[in-house]
Write an enzyme that holds these catalytic residues in place. Structure first.
Site, PDB file in Angstrom:
ATOM      1  N   ALA A 143       0.852  -1.187   0.000  1.00 37.17           N
ATOM      2  CA  ALA A 143       0.000   0.000   0.000  1.00 37.17           C
ATOM      3  C   ALA A 143       0.883   1.231   0.000  1.00 37.17           C
ATOM      4  CB  ALA A 143      -0.924   0.001   1.220  1.00 37.17           C
ATOM      5  N   ILE A 147       1.944   9.712   3.419  1.00 35.29           N
ATOM      6  CA  ILE A 147       3.114   9.864   4.287  1.00 35.29           C
ATOM      7  C   ILE A 147       4.086   8.707   4.147  1.00 35.29           C
ATOM      8  CG2 ILE A 147       3.832   9.858   6.729  1.00 35.29           C
ATOM      9  CD1 ILE A 147       1.484  11.646   7.341  1.00 35.29           C
ATOM     10  N   GLN A 149       4.703   4.237   2.769  1.00 37.22           N
ATOM     11  CA  GLN A 149       4.221   3.059   2.060  1.00 37.22           C
ATOM     12  C   GLN A 149       4.686   1.824   2.802  1.00 37.22           C
ATOM     13  OE1 GLN A 149       6.129   4.109  -1.731  1.00 37.22           O
ATOM     14  NE2 GLN A 149       7.271   2.185  -1.670  1.00 37.22           N
ATOM     15  N   VAL A 150       3.994   0.707   2.542  1.00 36.73           N
ATOM     16  CA  VAL A 150       4.206  -0.513   3.322  1.00 36.73           C
ATOM     17  C   VAL A 150       4.646  -1.642   2.409  1.00 36.73           C
ATOM     18  CG1 VAL A 150       3.110  -2.219   4.818  1.00 36.73           C
ATOM     19  CG2 VAL A 150       2.489   0.197   5.035  1.00 36.73           C
ATOM     20  N   LYS A 164       6.901  -0.347   7.288  1.00 31.96           N
ATOM     21  CA  LYS A 164       6.331   0.954   6.946  1.00 31.96           C
ATOM     22  C   LYS A 164       7.484   1.938   6.754  1.00 31.96           C
ATOM     23  CE  LYS A 164       2.837   4.212   8.740  1.00 31.96           C
ATOM     24  NZ  LYS A 164       1.903   4.445   9.878  1.00 31.96           N
ATOM     25  N   ASP A 301      -8.173   6.395  14.158  1.00 32.30           N
ATOM     26  CA  ASP A 301      -8.307   6.289  12.703  1.00 32.30           C
ATOM     27  C   ASP A 301      -8.786   4.893  12.334  1.00 32.30           C
ATOM     28  OD1 ASP A 301      -8.239   7.152  10.082  1.00 32.30           O
ATOM     29  OD2 ASP A 301      -6.115   6.724   9.800  1.00 32.30           O
TER      30      ASP A 301
END
Length: 453
Positions: A143, A147, A149-150, A164, A301
């Protein structure tokens, strides 16, 4: 050039103040003020180039931008403004309904950075070659957001993990953008008659701190550790959070246990494995409610991608970059507000809105109560069970839009923690409607609100 950090003596005392960022950015890194200034200048020019043609068009047509045009501008401006869009989309108590609805489609997806850059960042942050830490490391990102990406990987010790990786220049972009936005909002407040001084600038200050917190992966690793301790202390075996691996983490790289599952709302996958998603949702709800009083923070979140349903029925809470902290009295007021909605107790709702909000002048509770009563009378929903159903499919979200409009008329502004808390209620409202339709959050015996405990 990159603006200096905003002086603390300007910030509104009721809100978190801006902290100087340049020392923390340069400490321990080969980043100097000249480089930061160059990046900031380039970013400022990019912003002007994006905004200018649109602003000129609106000026020549002598009109305000539509919600759709504003959303498109935010997406074109990138990471910081996409975050603004998400904030608008999740804050029906603060913004008009047409903007809340439009910014629902404000995407938080950006093109991934090349793997060569990822390798450079990871190796620089960990101080070792990639192969010295990981037995394998997927070159394609799982993903990519604004800010970070993984990537999927496996530690040399054999554990499956996700890594991350913070994208380059994120903090510098945030600093430049937020200083610019702050100064512009200050200017607008000064030249706009009857505008509540510091209102918008205060929100900008809070958003800035929230975004910077998301950039600190050491803090996120600590949040994971504390939340796992909370789960263990409460004997909760129905919810899990990934274990952070500190030996493979830093301020810009976070390595965590990989959880295999699907989004809690992915009904197609859930049906195929034969798990009752409603039961899992209740476990997630009860865990989150318990965290309001038993954990130093709450997950702030909980969109569907951050709640994973594992194959054994457990729920995985992931992505602890954004957390909120709330005082017990604020949670009591929040509960009273929603209980008042459920019971149509307008006085209770009015008192709760004043208790949790920030106001500059005394509020006429009786007049506020009458306005709330008029709203519900206008809905023709005298049966409490039908109130939320009569919002045209918007549920609590639409009702909170209307209540937010009333609050603004009385000069009531809600603090960031309240907005973050409300956002999670809106998420859970949608999940309940999808996975357990007809359930009453306040009266179902399977849901423990943990109020006052």
């Amino acid at each position: 050039m990159l603006y200096s950090p905003i002086p603390e003596d300007i910030a509104m005392p009721a809100f978190p103040k801006f902290k100087p960022l340049l020392p923390s950015l340069s400490a321990g890194r080969d980043v100097g003020l000249a480089e930061l200034g160059l990046r900031g200048s380039r970013r400022l020019l990019q912003t002007v180039a994006t905004v200018y043609p649109r602003a000129l068009k609106w000026l020549l047509q002598w009109r305000q931008p539509t919600p759709a045009e504003l959303r498109e501008l935010f997406e074109a401006l990138g990471a910081t403004y996409i975050k603004f869009g998400q904030f608008i989309a999740s804050s029906p108590s603060l913004f008009p309904s047409e903007y809340v609805e439009e910014f629902q489609s404000c995407l938080d997806q950006t093109p991934p950075i090349p793997f060569t850059t990822v390798r450079q960042i990871v190796e620089k942050e960990l101080g070792k070659p990639l192969e010295a830490v990981f037995a394998s490391f997927e070159t394609t990102a799982l993903a990519s957001a604004s800010i970070a990406q993984v990537h999927a990987a496996r530690l040399s010790s054999g554990e499956d993990v996700v890594v991350k990786v913070q994208k380059p220049g994120v903090r510098e972009v945030l600093t430049t953008d937020m200083n610019t936005v702050y100064l512009l909002t200050r200017l607008v407040e000064l030249i706009t008659p009857n505008m509540d001084r510091d209102a918008v600038a205060g929100l900008v200050a809070e958003m800035y701190q929230s975004m910077i917190d998301e950039c600190d992966f050491i803090k996120e690793a600590e949040n994971l550790r504390v939340f796992r301790e909370f789960l263990a202390a409460s004997g909760n075996q129905q919810v899990i959070a990934p274990k952070p691996y500190l030996q493979a983490s830093s301020a810009r790289v976070l390595t965590m246990e990989r959880l295999y599952g699907s989004a809690l709302t992915d009904t197609a996958v859930i049906d195929s494995v034969g798990i009752d998603p409603g039961e899992s949702l209740f476990h997630a709800l009860n865990t989150w409610f318990a965290s309001l009083t038993q954990c130093p923070f709450f997950h702030a979140d909980l969109h569907s991608g951050n709640l994973l349903l594992l194959k054994d029925g457990r729920v995985g809470f992931i992505d602890f970059g954004m957390v909120g902290r709330i005082q017990p009295e604020a949670w009591q007021a929040m509960f009273s507000l929603f209980a008042g909605v459920s019971q149509q107790n307008y006085r209770m709702m009015a008192e709760a809105m004043v208790t949790v909000g920030i106001t500059r002048e005394a509020v006429d509770i009786d007049a506020l109560t009458r306005d709330i009563a008029a709203l519900f009378d206008g809905l023709n929903a005298m049966d409490p069970a039908q109130v939320l159903e009569n919002r045209g499919g918007d549920g609590i979200n639409g009702l909170m839009n209307d209540l937010g409009n009333i609050a603004r008329n009385y000069g009531i502004r809600f603090p960031r923690a309240f907005t973050m808390l409300l956002k999670q209620f809106l998420y859970f409202d949608r999940y309940v409607e999808l996975l357990a339709p007809g359930v009453d959050l306040f009266h179902d015996e399977r849901i423990d609100l943990m109020l006052g405990r």
